[in-house]
Design an enzyme around this catalytic site. Sequence first.
Site, PDB file in Angstrom:
ATOM      1  N   ALA A 265       0.840  -1.188   0.000  1.00 52.09           N
ATOM      2  CA  ALA A 265       0.000   0.000   0.000  1.00 52.09           C
ATOM      3  C   ALA A 265       0.876   1.239   0.000  1.00 52.09           C
ATOM      4  O   ALA A 265       2.081   1.150   0.185  1.00 52.09           O
ATOM      5  CB  ALA A 265      -0.907   0.018   1.229  1.00 52.09           C
ATOM      6  N   MET A 266       0.240   2.395  -0.195  1.00 54.50           N
ATOM      7  CA  MET A 266       1.006   3.632  -0.321  1.00 54.50           C
ATOM      8  C   MET A 266       0.318   4.776   0.408  1.00 54.50           C
ATOM      9  O   MET A 266      -0.879   5.001   0.238  1.00 54.50           O
ATOM     10  CB  MET A 266       1.177   3.948  -1.825  1.00 54.50           C
ATOM     11  CG  MET A 266       1.961   5.199  -2.096  1.00 54.50           C
ATOM     12  SD  MET A 266       3.657   5.079  -1.443  1.00 54.50           S
ATOM     13  CE  MET A 266       3.926   6.782  -1.000  1.00 54.50           C
ATOM     14  N   GLU A 267       1.116   5.498   1.182  1.00 48.21           N
ATOM     15  CA  GLU A 267       0.592   6.487   2.136  1.00 48.21           C
ATOM     16  C   GLU A 267       0.337   7.870   1.553  1.00 48.21           C
ATOM     17  O   GLU A 267       0.380   8.861   2.291  1.00 48.21           O
ATOM     18  CB  GLU A 267       1.595   6.613   3.289  1.00 48.21           C
ATOM     19  CG  GLU A 267       2.950   7.290   2.929  1.00 48.21           C
ATOM     20  CD  GLU A 267       4.073   6.334   2.564  1.00 48.21           C
ATOM     21  OE1 GLU A 267       3.778   5.199   2.140  1.00 48.21           O
ATOM     22  OE2 GLU A 267       5.249   6.735   2.686  1.00 48.21           O
ATOM     23  N   ASN A 268       0.036   7.998   0.256  1.00 50.99           N
ATOM     24  CA  ASN A 268      -0.229   9.304  -0.342  1.00 50.99           C
ATOM     25  C   ASN A 268      -1.101  10.161   0.567  1.00 50.99           C
ATOM     26  O   ASN A 268      -2.084   9.683   1.118  1.00 50.99           O
ATOM     27  CB  ASN A 268      -0.941   9.133  -1.679  1.00 50.99           C
ATOM     28  CG  ASN A 268      -0.323   8.047  -2.508  1.00 50.99           C
ATOM     29  OD1 ASN A 268       0.858   8.110  -2.820  1.00 50.99           O
ATOM     30  ND2 ASN A 268      -1.099   7.028  -2.824  1.00 50.99           N
ATOM     31  N   HIS A 300      -0.176   1.014   9.321  1.00 57.09           N
ATOM     32  CA  HIS A 300       1.122   1.477   8.820  1.00 57.09           C
ATOM     33  C   HIS A 300       0.955   2.725   7.949  1.00 57.09           C
ATOM     34  O   HIS A 300       1.620   3.738   8.169  1.00 57.09           O
ATOM     35  CB  HIS A 300       1.784   0.345   8.033  1.00 57.09           C
ATOM     36  CG  HIS A 300       3.109   0.689   7.434  1.00 57.09           C
ATOM     37  ND1 HIS A 300       4.313   0.388   8.038  1.00 57.09           N
ATOM     38  CD2 HIS A 300       3.433   1.316   6.271  1.00 57.09           C
ATOM     39  CE1 HIS A 300       5.303   0.809   7.278  1.00 57.09           C
ATOM     40  NE2 HIS A 300       4.806   1.377   6.189  1.00 57.09           N
ATOM     41  N   GLU A 301       0.053   2.641   6.984  1.00 57.16           N
ATOM     42  CA  GLU A 301      -0.116   3.780   6.072  1.00 57.16           C
ATOM     43  C   GLU A 301      -0.677   4.986   6.823  1.00 57.16           C
ATOM     44  O   GLU A 301      -0.285   6.114   6.575  1.00 57.16           O
ATOM     45  CB  GLU A 301      -1.012   3.417   4.883  1.00 57.16           C
ATOM     46  CG  GLU A 301      -0.582   2.173   4.102  1.00 57.16           C
ATOM     47  CD  GLU A 301       0.878   2.140   3.703  1.00 57.16           C
ATOM     48  OE1 GLU A 301       1.488   3.211   3.502  1.00 57.16           O
ATOM     49  OE2 GLU A 301       1.434   1.018   3.604  1.00 57.16           O
ATOM     50  N   HIS A 304       2.034   6.734   8.753  1.00 57.37           N
ATOM     51  CA  HIS A 304       2.917   7.534   7.891  1.00 57.37           C
ATOM     52  C   HIS A 304       2.482   8.999   7.823  1.00 57.37           C
ATOM     53  O   HIS A 304       3.282   9.860   7.483  1.00 57.37           O
ATOM     54  CB  HIS A 304       2.908   6.977   6.464  1.00 57.37           C
ATOM     55  CG  HIS A 304       3.996   5.996   6.164  1.00 57.37           C
ATOM     56  ND1 HIS A 304       5.308   6.169   6.548  1.00 57.37           N
ATOM     57  CD2 HIS A 304       3.970   4.828   5.460  1.00 57.37           C
ATOM     58  CE1 HIS A 304       6.036   5.138   6.116  1.00 57.37           C
ATOM     59  NE2 HIS A 304       5.253   4.316   5.453  1.00 57.37           N
TER      60      HIS A 304
HETATM   61  N1  TRP Z   1       5.796   3.697   1.209  1.00 54.08           N
HETATM   62  C1  TRP Z   1       5.107   2.458   0.951  1.00 54.08           C
HETATM   63  C2  TRP Z   1       4.922   1.816   2.307  1.00 54.08           C
HETATM   64  O1  TRP Z   1       5.758   1.174   2.834  1.00 54.08           O
HETATM   65  C3  TRP Z   1       5.883   1.567   0.058  1.00 54.08           C
HETATM   66  C4  TRP Z   1       5.478   1.505  -1.363  1.00 54.08           C
HETATM   67  C5  TRP Z   1       4.242   1.344  -1.852  1.00 54.08           C
HETATM   68  C6  TRP Z   1       6.320   1.545  -2.485  1.00 54.08           C
HETATM   69  N2  TRP Z   1       4.296   1.249  -3.203  1.00 54.08           N
HETATM   70  C7  TRP Z   1       5.547   1.376  -3.620  1.00 54.08           C
HETATM   71  C8  TRP Z   1       7.668   1.694  -2.652  1.00 54.08           C
HETATM   72  C9  TRP Z   1       6.088   1.347  -4.901  1.00 54.08           C
HETATM   73  C10 TRP Z   1       8.227   1.658  -3.919  1.00 54.08           C
HETATM   74  C11 TRP Z   1       7.439   1.489  -5.028  1.00 54.08           C
HETATM   75  O2  TRP Z   1       3.970   2.032   2.954  1.00 54.08           O
HETATM   76 ZN    ZN Z   2       5.797   2.435   4.768  1.00 54.39          ZN
END
Ligand code: TRP
Ligand code: ZN
Length: 876
Positions: A265-268, A300-301, A304
């Site tokens: 997942a990604m914390e945008n 986690h997200e 962040h």
């Molecule tokens: N920052 C993300 C996390 O750990 C990591 C992540 C999500 C990521 N998608 C990615 C890193 C694509 C590199 C490429 O929560």
């Molecule tokens: Zn992270």
Amino acid sequence: MSEPQPIYLSDYRPPAYRVTHTELTFDLDPAATRVKARLHVERHPDREPGAPLELDGEQLALKAIAIDGQALGEDEYALTERGLRVDGVPERFLLDTEVEIAPEDNTALEGLYRSGGMFCTQCEAEGFRRITFYPDRPDVMATFSTTVIGDAAGLPVLLSNGNPVERGELPGGRHFVTWEDPHPKPSYLFALVAGDLKKVEDRFTTMSGREVTLQIWVEEENLGKTDHAMASLKRAMRWDEETYGREYDLDRYMIVAVNDFNMGAMENKGLNLFNSAAVLTHPQTATDAAFQRVEGIVAHEYFHNWSGNRVTCRDWFQLSLKEGFTVFRDQCFSADTNSAPVKRIEEVSFFRTAQFAEDAGPTAHPVRPDHYIEIGNFYTLTIYEKGAEIVRMLCNLVGWEAFRRGADRYFSRFDGQAVTIEDFVNCMAEASGHDLSQFLLWYSQAGTPEIDAHGEYDYANGVYRLVLRQRTPATPGQPDKLPLHIPLRLGLVGTKTGRDLPMTLDGEDLGTDGVIHLREEEQEFVFTDVAEAPVPSLARNFSAPVKLHFPYSREDLAFLLAHDSDGFNRWDAGQRLALLALDDLIAAHRNGVEKVMDPRVVEAFRHLLTTEADDKAVLAEMLTLPSEAYIAEQQPLVDVDAIHAAREFVKQSLATALRDDFRRLYEEHRSEAPYAPEPEQIAARSLKNVALSYLVSIEDEEGIELAQRQFEADHNMTDVRQALTLLVHSSRGDLADPALRAFGEKWAHDPLVMDQWFSIQVTRPQSDALDRVKFLMDHPAFSLTNPNKVRALIGAFAQNRVNFHRLDGEGYRLLADVVIELNRLNPEIAARLVTPLTRWQRFDETRQELMKAELERIRGEELSPNLYEVIEKALA
Ligand code: TRP
Ligand code: ZN
């Protein structure tokens, strides 16, 4: 193409220009999306005037460029493979660009891409440069205003970071929404989503009374699978307020589930994107482990938002600043919501298997690397998990209260800034008064430290002497290591009483459970007034990420397994005991000698099975033998067949000797209660399912029948999946296919369940596993462009120890073939998938040659920088 060049930490300079505000307009089209960017640019105060403006940009077709409204002629800027350069720009100006990109061709899943019918983005680490020309580095932080234009019928939902401020209809059946994000952020936190999505909504009131709207956006058929993620989000928000005093800072918090996603997942900012596997759950489709994983990733997200977004990284060398800290935070959260010792046991078993292997292999790197070619290769277990272990040590070293004061200092001092690991550690040093200079070495030295310990009890004087010797092995580029500051939590368990003895060290009272500090290469610790001979319980709760060797006898280990007050070390004693027995059996297998089961292990297990457990979840872990991967990690040279045979032998011996106890355990823990992902239920299911796995391992008729009934009862996915796995992995050839067929037909419509169906069959020990992989690669539910599918089928097969390491090299060949194809489609995934081949040094000569031959074959291709970096290291 020239060889990719490394980037060095020591070359860091602030950017020549910063962007204070960014205005974006997306006109979405699968084949030709137009992106207009207006950047408010000014010279960085610490940089000299007159520097050229250099922007990152890849795979962008530039359509227009202007400075302060003046279009630039073709001789006024320079375009390269990697970006755009303009000389002679003013001190402050507006830069307008327009580019065209093709989301539908983007199989790398970095930048703007399509997943099913939707558009979505992934910008960390360097994906934003595939969207527009930009200083795509985390130390450039700007406020964003984003207008998304799309087809109103096909893309009814248009999302970006922050708050929606305007929306409207446009000619040609199109519509738009404008979003404003008031918090300055680096480009890697930018996000956009457009699609036919449905939402589940909830509310949260923060501790200061702010009303926050919580939304989870999914495809319609997944609307029933968001409850657990939503509940987890609210728990995480409350936990961060209570534990760190941190609250959320926007009016809305959005999560979107995406089927095609490289990571978890990604914390945008304000708009998290989640791999659907990391957010969707339902009792019928997700296991207990999946429920817990979702809870951890959602948290986690969310965490962040402070550790990563409000305070971010100066450069990507500092990646562990946000990841290590955030993993530590989510680990503590999960420990508080579940069985804490089990959470720790799971973390550590994974860490000691996978991170130790990474730290001992050709891609070993410090938690803060000093150079890289492709940053995408550094989202590793070392950065994340070892980084978290370092933060945990810091917390134990200074104590929670000082740690919390240090965190407060860090968040308030650096709010809105992009900072370094030293900034974080300095806050902890200032808040605690500790000297952390030696401790900082943990960030720069790669490799797993090993501690050789031995102890001696002096009966006459009641003194216990503990001698510790540390050394960190050489790693690539780091031949010599310095001694680290290692905090070790320990207890001395009295052999007469079975209780922790009071500890006095150098006149200081350590209590019955205390921390000692190893700083020298060799150090002696003399405990006085020790009333009885003790067995030391060392590095309790895995207080440091090290390999600790102590010459425990099997009697010592059985004693600790029965008496240690530290749940983690009690479990670890059992693992050590099993490993000693396994060592003998591995040797016997290699030497063609008859295998004999160590009766002390049987007795230790009998004791576990017949005494009342205070934590059933821990008991389930104690009854679980070390994995083949972990056993392999302990061996000087890996013999996959001997390890498999030895472990099966132990399992079957225990099952035969303790059959009635396992049957009883199973019966006692079956339940018809409606499924809930709650600690007590989870513990009961684990115990029941461990018992079942022993019974099925000896083809016990009753056990097999129980498994079949559990499968058919279809009560919840945890039970169904375990039953199916046992049937499919059983040596009784007639059990696998009927169950697989039933399951595959029932779940053909659900991609996340089909992932499990793929994994279960290709991890079976039978020799047809490889043929199954090949066959399943043509299955309609499989796709090479979907990372979850690749992981479920190919990644899972590479974990199948006996079959991936087949002596004819077919397992290696298959992996290399897929890696070569993915090198073109998705370099980030290709570079991860190849990992098992890079560990060739650990195997016998025949396998080494086979693995290296495949690496060489990959090297013969035109490689992405990702794969280039990994392959060069592996063959160095
Ligand atoms: N920052 C993300 C996390 O750990 C990591 C992540 C999500 C990521 N998608 C990615 C890193 C694509 C590199 C490429 O929560
Ligand atoms: Zn992270």
